[in-house]
Every structure is written in structure tokens, then in C-alpha cells.
Design an enzyme around this catalytic site. Structure first.
Site, PDB file in Angstrom:
ATOM      1  N   SER A 208      34.446  37.396  42.885  1.00 10.74           N
ATOM      2  CA  SER A 208      34.978  37.082  44.214  1.00 10.74           C
ATOM      3  C   SER A 208      34.119  37.776  45.263  1.00 10.74           C
ATOM      4  O   SER A 208      32.995  38.210  44.956  1.00 10.74           O
ATOM      5  CB  SER A 208      36.440  37.512  44.303  1.00 10.74           C
ATOM      6  N   ASN A 209      34.591  37.890  46.487  1.00 11.35           N
ATOM      7  CA  ASN A 209      33.825  38.560  47.536  1.00 11.35           C
ATOM      8  C   ASN A 209      34.769  39.338  48.448  1.00 11.35           C
ATOM      9  O   ASN A 209      35.977  39.343  48.248  1.00 11.35           O
ATOM     10  CB  ASN A 209      32.988  37.541  48.323  1.00 11.35           C
ATOM     11  N   ARG A 210      34.196  39.978  49.459  1.00 15.70           N
ATOM     12  CA  ARG A 210      34.971  40.923  50.275  1.00 15.70           C
ATOM     13  C   ARG A 210      35.782  40.275  51.392  1.00 15.70           C
ATOM     14  O   ARG A 210      36.366  40.979  52.214  1.00 15.70           O
ATOM     15  CB  ARG A 210      34.016  41.921  50.943  1.00 15.70           C
ATOM     16  N   ALA A 275      35.176  32.208  52.734  1.00 14.54           N
ATOM     17  CA  ALA A 275      33.950  32.632  52.057  1.00 14.54           C
ATOM     18  C   ALA A 275      33.993  32.016  50.658  1.00 14.54           C
ATOM     19  O   ALA A 275      34.469  32.629  49.696  1.00 14.54           O
ATOM     20  CB  ALA A 275      33.898  34.149  51.990  1.00 14.54           C
TER      21      ALA A 275
END
Ligand code: CTP
Length: 398
Positions: A208-210, A275
Site C-alpha cells: 500500500s502507500n502513505r 493514490a
């Protein structure tokens, strides 16, 4: 000319230590062009005197429900105001407001108000965290009351935590947003995507991402407040669901693609703030991958560019994208604007302490006509308003 030019603000002050900041708040509201009338509770008058606020506002200060000066004061004061700002709003006031108690002038005004109302809570962190306070704020939000702050920082109790009265500039920005026309986006069907996606490696792990989702949620909330019908497609976030918005929750980029397929045709504006993953594990294992001392190689495949794949029906549908860059902001964002055939792109720099999961963002807006505007560092809620202003301006040019 200030952003509050000609506006009449009714300022309600309740009994928090933060009331000492009110004279300065009145000054700043006046500097932006507003006329301020102050109403105080009895407890507030122990922290800051009515005389101080009367002198600064150059208007009478009201404290009594049964004021000999006027019989139906509670009706005229709210009728004459463009905005009712209650700052600081104590936990006690929030409790009274949420329960509809009207036992003094300020709480009576609150129940009588039909125009925009903005609350700026201030209290100790433990009170702020209480589930009862949380529930009451949710209830007030659902009743259409706007809330600004509080902020984290040192508190009067000596603790450090959430509960400080919002910064005066944040209150002014929120007040200006409350006064923006509630019909600027009437008739538009806005589809917003927000948050990260999660791409599974096995039943318990994912890539995943931030992304926190804060920017997309702020856009969805602001668009709804401005009169649009809003659908939010959201990846996993820790955020409370925005009021007045239809929410579709998804997990993977493939879920996002399916949700877009279903919702995009009906929308008139797409704002792609999510995102979305660029890569995902080629195959997710159906069983948990066991630990192996020799390490693990995972093959990743490219995720299609969801935004670029959509075929908008122009000029009915406007397309807005985001560009998160670590360098060369404008040239890279310009390339994305062209290659994805967007009407507008909101570019921002990202890095370990920039952009993701922050309360503020510095957006640069680039549009299809070649316009470039740097917005500077703004709270995400304010940046959302500016972005929507730019969308409305493009709609008018179409
Ligand atoms: N986006 C998308 N589908 C993806 C990746 C991104 O629709 N698989 C969208 C994002 O929601 C955003 C825009 O494309 O509105 C730009 O995303 P960004 O991550 O900045 O750029 P990428 O196109 O992924 O390019 P790069 O990673 O090379 O910067």
C-alpha cells in the site's frame, strides 16, 4: 478587500481559558472586513471582560437572555448575522447544543439560528477524546453545523494533546468557506476518489502507500457543502465518513476500477485524488506465505492507469487528476495533464515530511488552457475549496 468584506459575524464566546484569544480574533475578523457582534456566556465573562470585547468590537456585547434593551433579542441577533461563529466552544456548550438545551442567551441563539453556524471547540485532551464528546460533535455535524479545529499542542492543564482552539487564520478560512455560496456546484454530480489502495500478497499481507485520504475527503465534503451530489470512492482510511456524501469503500485498484466503471458514466466531474497502486503482486497467494530463511521474491505487475483509461463525454464531464512528485513538479505534472487528457491537475511535492498524511498541502493547479497557479501551503480543507473554485471557473469557460 478582505475575504469577509461586508459580512456580519455573530461571535459566541463560552467559558474556556481560550476565551482570552477572542479580542485578537475580533480584530482579525474586522481586518478582513467583517462586522463582529459578541455574545458571551456568564462563564466566558470570567475569562475575558465584556468591556474588552465591547471596546474592540465597537458594538454592544450581549450576555443576558432577558435583556431590557430588546425583548426578542435571540431572534434579531441571529437573523441579522451572515455567520454565527462560536469560539471557543466548550465541551459543556457542545453538550447543550447537541441536546437542544436553551437556558441562556447563547444556547438559545444556537437553537434559533438557521444560517451557517461554525463551532471552534476548545477543551482539554481527555474531554475531547471522550466518546460522549465525539458522539455529540458527530450529531452536530449531521445537523449541518461546521466545525473548525481543535488543534494539537500544549494545553492549559499542562498536558500536550488535541484540544487547543483553532488558529485564528484557520477560523477565518473556515468562516470564509461557510459563507461561500451553497449552490456553486448545484446540479453537478461529483465523483471523488480518495485514500490508498491495498494490493494483497497473501490473505494477511498487502502492498500500500502513505495516503491518508484527507485531501479527497476534504474535497468530497466541500463539494457537498457547495451543493453538488457527491459520491466518494474511498480506499481504507481512518477518517470519519463525510456528512452528506454517498461513500463506496474499496480495497484494491481492481475494486476501484470496478467502482469507477459503475459510477463514472453518471458523473459530471471526476476528481481522482486516490493514490492508486502502480504495481501489484502478480498473483496473491491463497495461503499465508511462510517465513523462509532464504528470503522471498515477489513478481509485481503494472496496474493500469485508471484515470487515463476513462473516456469522458466532453464537455459534459470534467476530469481532474492529482500528481504526486518528488521532483520537477511543474514539468512532470504538465506531462500528466496532457497524457491523461485532463482539464485540471493538482500537483504537489511529496516526501517523508511532505504531502501525505499532513493537515496542510501546497498545491499547484495546472489547467488545460495553460494556466498555472501556486496556492501556497494551506490547510487541506481550504485547498479543497480553491481546487473546486478552479473547477467551477473551467466549467464556465467550457
Ligand atoms: N492514477 C490512476 N491509476 C493508477 C495510478 C494513478 O488513475 N494506477 C491517477 C491518480 O489518482 C492521480 C493521477 O493518476 O490522479 C496521477 O498519479 P501519480 O501517482 O502522480 O502518477 P502516475 O500516473 O502513477 O505516474 P508516476 O507514478 O510515474 O509519477
Amino acid at each position: 478587500m478582505g475575504e469577509l468584506h461586508g459580512k456580519r459575524i455573530l461571535l459566541g464566546v463560552t467559558g474556556s481559558i481560550a476565551a482570552y484569544k477572542c479580542p485578537e480574533l475580533v480584530r482579525r475578523l474586522q481586518d478582513r472586513g467583517a462586522t463582529v457582534t459578541v455574545v458571551m456566556t456568564e462563564a466566558a465573562a470570567r475569562f475575558v471582560t465584556p468591556l474588552t470585547l465591547q471596546t474592540i468590537s465597537r458594538r454592544p456585547v450581549y450576555t443576558q437572555l432577558f435583556d431590557p434593551r430588546e425583548e426578542i433579542l435571540h431572534l434579531t441577533l441571529v437573523e441579522e448575522a451572515d455567520l454565527f461563529l462560536i469560539a471557543p466552544a466548550t465541551a459543556n456548550f457542545i453538550g447543550k447544543a447537541a441536546s437542544g438545551l436553551a437556558d441562556d442567551l447563547l444556547s438559545t441563539l444556537f437553537l434559533a439560528a438557521r444560517g451557517p453556524v461554525l463551532l471552534a471547540p476548545a477543551m482539554d485532551a481527555v474531554m475531547w477524546d471522550h466518546p460522549v464528546t465525539r458522539g455529540q460533535l458527530r450529531q452536530l455535524r449531521e445537523a449541518g453545523i461546521d466545525i473548525v479545529g481543535p488543534e494539537a499542542g500544549p494545553l492549559a492543564s499542562g498536558l500536550v494533546g488535541m484540544g487547543r482552539l483553532a488558529d485564528p487564520e484557520a477560523m477565518i478560512a473556515a468562516a470564509a468557506e461557510c459563507l461561500v455560496s451553497r449552490t456553486a456546484l448545484a446540479g453537478e454530480r461529483v465523483l471523488v476518489t480518495a485514500g490508498p489502495t491495498r494490493e494483497p500478497l497473501d490473505p494477511v499481507r498487502f502492498l500500500s502507500n502513505r495516503s491518508s485520504g484527507k485531501m479527497g475527503y476534504a474535497i468530497a465534503r466541500t463539494a457537498a457543502r457547495r451543493g453538488a451530489h457527491v459520491t466518494l470512492i474511498s480506499g481504507p482510511t481512518a477518517l470519519p465518513l463525510p456528512f452528506g456524501v454517498e461513500v463506496v469503500t474499496i480495497e484494491t485498484a481492481a475494486d476501484m476500477a470496478a467502482a469507477l466503471d459503475k459510477r463514472f458514466p453518471d458523473s459530471t466531474i471526476l476528481i481522482m485524488a486516490a493514490a492508486v497502486a502502480d504495481y501489484r503482486p502478480k498473483a496473491a497467494e491463497t495461503r499465508k506465505i511462510a517465513r523462509r530463511s532464504e528470503g522471498l521474491r515477489v513478481e509485481l505487475e503494472a496496474v493500469p492507469d485508471l484515470l487515463a483509461q476513462l473516456r469522458p463525454d466532453r464537455p459534459r464531464q470534467l476530469m481532474v487528476g492529482f500528481a504526486a512528485e518528488t521532483e520537477e513538479l511543474v514539468p512532470r505534472a504538465t506531462r500528466k495533464l496532457r497524457s491523461k487528457q485532463l482539464d485540471l491537475i493538482a500537483a504537489n511535492l511529496v516526501g517523508p515530511s511532505l504531502g501525505f498524511d499532513m493537515e496542510e498541502i501546497a498545491l499547484t493547479l495546472l489547467d488545460r488552457t495553460g494556466g498555472v497557479r501556486e496556492l501556497g501551503l494551506l490547510p487541506k480543507t481550504v485547498a479543497a475549496g480553491r481546487l473546486l473554485d478552479a473547477v467551477v471557473a473551467l466549467r464556465q469557460k467550457a
